[in-house]
Design a protein around this motif. Structure first.
Motif, PDB file in Angstrom:
ATOM      1  N   VAL A 118      -3.903   2.357  -8.329  1.00 28.72           N
ATOM      2  CA  VAL A 118      -3.945   2.229  -6.813  1.00 28.72           C
ATOM      3  C   VAL A 118      -3.889   0.861  -6.025  1.00 28.72           C
ATOM      4  O   VAL A 118      -4.294   0.371  -6.656  1.00 28.72           O
ATOM      5  CB  VAL A 118      -5.100   3.167  -6.254  1.00 28.72           C
ATOM      6  N   PRO A 119      -3.092   1.000  -5.028  1.00 31.15           N
ATOM      7  CA  PRO A 119      -3.534  -0.458  -3.748  1.00 31.15           C
ATOM      8  C   PRO A 119      -4.432  -1.015  -4.113  1.00 31.15           C
ATOM      9  O   PRO A 119      -5.807  -0.374  -4.231  1.00 31.15           O
ATOM     10  CB  PRO A 119      -3.115  -0.079  -2.423  1.00 31.15           C
ATOM     11  N   ASP A 120      -4.998  -2.516  -4.226  1.00 35.44           N
ATOM     12  CA  ASP A 120      -5.797  -3.235  -3.872  1.00 35.44           C
ATOM     13  C   ASP A 120      -6.812  -3.243  -2.939  1.00 35.44           C
ATOM     14  O   ASP A 120      -5.811  -2.900  -1.653  1.00 35.44           O
ATOM     15  CB  ASP A 120      -5.774  -3.875  -4.297  1.00 35.44           C
ATOM     16  N   LYS A 121      -7.986  -2.550  -2.681  1.00 35.57           N
ATOM     17  CA  LYS A 121      -8.904  -2.477  -1.999  1.00 35.57           C
ATOM     18  C   LYS A 121      -8.405  -3.551  -0.720  1.00 35.57           C
ATOM     19  O   LYS A 121      -8.283  -3.950   0.602  1.00 35.57           O
ATOM     20  CB  LYS A 121     -10.256  -2.827  -1.920  1.00 35.57           C
ATOM     21  N   VAL A 125       0.697  -0.751   0.012  1.00 29.87           N
ATOM     22  CA  VAL A 125      -0.575   0.376  -0.393  1.00 29.87           C
ATOM     23  C   VAL A 125       0.486   1.141   0.355  1.00 29.87           C
ATOM     24  O   VAL A 125       0.737   2.136  -0.690  1.00 29.87           O
ATOM     25  CB  VAL A 125      -1.334   0.066   1.321  1.00 29.87           C
ATOM     26  N   GLU A 126       1.470   1.272   0.704  1.00 32.81           N
ATOM     27  CA  GLU A 126       2.497   2.389   1.286  1.00 32.81           C
ATOM     28  C   GLU A 126       3.570   2.456  -0.136  1.00 32.81           C
ATOM     29  O   GLU A 126       4.119   3.781  -0.800  1.00 32.81           O
ATOM     30  CB  GLU A 126       3.681   2.640   2.307  1.00 32.81           C
ATOM     31  N   LYS A 127       3.629   1.503  -1.086  1.00 30.67           N
ATOM     32  CA  LYS A 127       4.262   1.538  -2.103  1.00 30.67           C
ATOM     33  C   LYS A 127       3.958   1.884  -3.609  1.00 30.67           C
ATOM     34  O   LYS A 127       5.101   2.526  -4.166  1.00 30.67           O
ATOM     35  CB  LYS A 127       5.592   0.514  -2.671  1.00 30.67           C
ATOM     36  N   THR A 150      -4.586  11.367   1.254  1.00 29.94           N
ATOM     37  CA  THR A 150      -6.064   9.996   1.855  1.00 29.94           C
ATOM     38  C   THR A 150      -5.983   8.715   1.015  1.00 29.94           C
ATOM     39  O   THR A 150      -6.338   9.069   0.042  1.00 29.94           O
ATOM     40  CB  THR A 150      -6.697  11.276   1.686  1.00 29.94           C
ATOM     41  N   VAL A 151      -6.568   7.567   2.002  1.00 26.97           N
ATOM     42  CA  VAL A 151      -6.201   6.865   0.920  1.00 26.97           C
ATOM     43  C   VAL A 151      -8.014   6.206   0.562  1.00 26.97           C
ATOM     44  O   VAL A 151      -8.633   6.960   1.395  1.00 26.97           O
ATOM     45  CB  VAL A 151      -6.336   5.530   2.118  1.00 26.97           C
ATOM     46  N   GLU A 177     -10.872   2.914   3.394  1.00 27.99           N
ATOM     47  CA  GLU A 177     -10.368   4.372   2.763  1.00 27.99           C
ATOM     48  C   GLU A 177     -10.903   5.663   3.748  1.00 27.99           C
ATOM     49  O   GLU A 177     -11.273   5.431   4.623  1.00 27.99           O
ATOM     50  CB  GLU A 177     -11.867   4.509   2.001  1.00 27.99           C
ATOM     51  N   GLY A 178      -9.730   6.772   3.110  1.00 25.64           N
ATOM     52  CA  GLY A 178     -10.249   8.007   4.118  1.00 25.64           C
ATOM     53  C   GLY A 178      -8.820   7.703   5.068  1.00 25.64           C
ATOM     54  O   GLY A 178      -8.840   8.279   6.026  1.00 25.64           O
ATOM     55  N   ASP A 179      -8.323   6.645   5.540  1.00 26.02           N
ATOM     56  CA  ASP A 179      -7.071   7.205   6.100  1.00 26.02           C
ATOM     57  C   ASP A 179      -5.989   8.295   6.239  1.00 26.02           C
ATOM     58  O   ASP A 179      -6.285   7.506   3.964  1.00 26.02           O
ATOM     59  CB  ASP A 179      -6.225   5.383   6.657  1.00 26.02           C
ATOM     60  N   ARG A 180      -4.410   8.667   5.841  1.00 28.61           N
ATOM     61  CA  ARG A 180      -4.284   9.429   5.867  1.00 28.61           C
ATOM     62  C   ARG A 180      -2.658   8.548   5.746  1.00 28.61           C
ATOM     63  O   ARG A 180      -2.658   7.647   7.407  1.00 28.61           O
ATOM     64  CB  ARG A 180      -3.297  10.608   6.895  1.00 28.61           C
ATOM     65  N   ILE A 181      -1.799   8.283   5.077  1.00 28.45           N
ATOM     66  CA  ILE A 181      -0.523   8.112   4.747  1.00 28.45           C
ATOM     67  C   ILE A 181       0.467   8.894   4.454  1.00 28.45           C
ATOM     68  O   ILE A 181       0.453   9.901   3.351  1.00 28.45           O
ATOM     69  CB  ILE A 181      -0.798   6.747   3.331  1.00 28.45           C
ATOM     70  N   THR A 182       1.321   9.140   4.875  1.00 31.03           N
ATOM     71  CA  THR A 182       2.552   9.938   4.657  1.00 31.03           C
ATOM     72  C   THR A 182       3.538   9.444   3.807  1.00 31.03           C
ATOM     73  O   THR A 182       3.892   8.170   3.974  1.00 31.03           O
ATOM     74  CB  THR A 182       3.110  10.758   5.253  1.00 31.03           C
TER      75      THR A 182
END
Length: 470
Positions: A438-441, A400-402, A466-467, A451-456
């Protein structure tokens, strides 16, 4: 005492005589001209230009040296009268008056010669479409005085006349000389207003502008758009002659050898060959593949190092895929360039060179600097989005992060489209492609992301996203 009174009487007589000459040859003329000045002025102020014509013409005919406003307001009054008149002979007579009053203005109220001559040439062409040779002569006279200080309308008329003149004399060198003069004038004025817009916009980011500054920003933005519109119109008018095939007939090794010490010719050739234009499929291209471009760029830089010649060398580096060379000369161009919009272009060229050199942090910095200089330009964000997308898989600890870089890329594309709608087709196509990447759900859920999470995103990207699943 008598001597003093005599001297005073001579002085008053002299003043009276001067006033009489300015306001006609007799006392009756003076009264009539003064009345007509007030009448036409009142009509003009109320925007009743047609009714202003008769008193204006009476004043102009009888007392041409009375007031400069006669000439400042005259063109609008005469043109309103021309528009209202149906008789062609009368229209022609009025057009002659319009042109003559420019000459009389310079005779009685010297000053602003460049602007007056440019208006004269513009109006002459407007009402004498069949007299291209004379219109061309008048524009040459105007340019000799006004130089780069022509208005957008004047420059557009100037080049339209030169295009029509080319259809008569078939002299391509003269046409390209006129083209470069028009473009240089547009760039000169665009630089002034672009720098003003950039500086005021930058100030607006930190403090509130005064009413005067806000008006200046609005006015400068509108004028800048007018210059941009005229430049697009001029390029469109010349586009049939700007194909690489046709330019190759004009700029070749034989012509280069004949002009190898002619800086003006070299600069014009370099500019024409590296000018970007759209091909039939809508792709952007230039003519730097012409072998003579290498000779021209190198010789121009040898004779006259400048922002323009450094830029030509940078383009040469890109053509040869010599990214270090391109980087070197884009940096040199940036050091010398004063035009903020050209500076923004150079930053984007530098971003491209750095991206090819895998210096992605530097490329990102270049894009952001370009964007700062041109607030309404979406290209830097579009290019930055592609750089982000290329970094997929390189930053982060898990799948996900990558791949979160695609969300960052989509954000940049949406912003590019919001400030520069002309890019919508390109941004939408990339948004569709990146949305599918985008990353698979399901994978995200297994790794603890919803969905809605924040990733730095770390690394050189340093963006928080935002996811969002599509």
């Amino acid at each position: 005492m008598n001597k003093i009174l005599f001297a005073l009487s001579l002085m008053f007589a002299s003043v009276a005589l001067q006033a009489q000459n300015v306001w006609g040859e007799s006392a009756a003329d003076s009264v009539s001209c003064y009345d007509n000045f007030n009448i036409f002025g009142s009509y003009y102020q109320s925007k009743n230009y047609v009714d202003a014509f008769e008193p204006w013409y009476a004043l102009y005919s009888t007392c041409p040296a009375a007031k400069e406003l006669t000439y400042k307001w005259g063109p609008k009054i005469i043109e309103a009268k021309i528009k209202e008149t149906e008789d062609e002979a009368e229209k022609a007579r009025l057009a002659k008056i319009l042109i003559q009053q420019y000459d009389d203005r310079l005779k009685y109220f010297p000053g602003d010669e460049g602007d007056v001559l440019s208006d004269k040439a513009t109006d002459y062409y407007k009402y004498n479409k069949d007299s291209i040779e004379q219109a061309s002569v008048l524009f040459d006279e105007a340019y000799a005085v006004a130089g780069k200080n022509m208005s957008p309308t004047q420059l557009q008329s100037f080049f339209i006349v030169k295009i029509k003149m080319f259809n008569i004399d078939k002299d391509i060198d003269k046409l390209f000389l006129s083209y470069n003069r028009a473009i240089e004038a547009l760039e000169y004025n665009s630089m002034e207003y672009s720098n003003m817009v950039s500086n005021l916009s930058a100030k607006m980011d930190s403090v509130e502008l005064s009413d005067k500054e806000a008006r200046n920003l609005d006015r400068s933005t509108k004028i800048l758009k007018n210059y941009d519109i005229v430049q697009r119109n001029i390029d469109k008018a010349l586009s049939p002659l700007l194909s690489c095939e046709k330019l190759g007939l004009i700029y070749n090794e034989e012509k280069f050898e004949a002009n190898r010490d002619n800086i003006e010719w070299l600069a014009r050739a370099a500019k024409m060959l590296q000018k970007e234009r759209q091909d039939e499929e809508g792709n952007v291209e230039s003519c730097t593949d012409n072998p003579v471009f290498i000779l021209i760029a190198e010789r121009l830089y040898e004779l006259e190092p400048s922002a323009q010649s450094a830029r030509s060398m940078a383009r040469l580096g890109i053509k040869q895929e010599n990214w270090e060379l391109a980087k070197k000369y884009f940096n040199e161009a940036l050091e010398q360039e004063e035009d903020l919009r050209k500076k923004a272009d150079d930053y984007m060229g530098l971003a491209y060179a750095n991206q090819r050199l895998h210096s992605l942090a530097a490329a990102k910095s270049n894009c952001l600097k370009a964007a700062q200089l041109r607030k309404d330009w979406g290209n830097p964000y579009l290019f930055l989005a592609t750089i982000y997308a290329e970094a997929a898989g390189t930053c982060g600890a898990n799948a996900v992060e990558k791949n979160a870089v695609y969300w960052a890329a989509i954000n940049k594309l949406n912003y590019a489209k919001s400030i520069d709608p002309s890019l919508s087709s390109k941004t939408d196509a990339l948004i569709n492609a990146y949305s599918a990447a985008v990353p698979d759900k399901g994978v995200a859920f297994q790794l603890g992301f919803k969905e809605g999470d924040r990733i730095t995103i770390g690394c050189w990207i340093n963006e928080t996203v935002t996811v969002k699943f599509y």
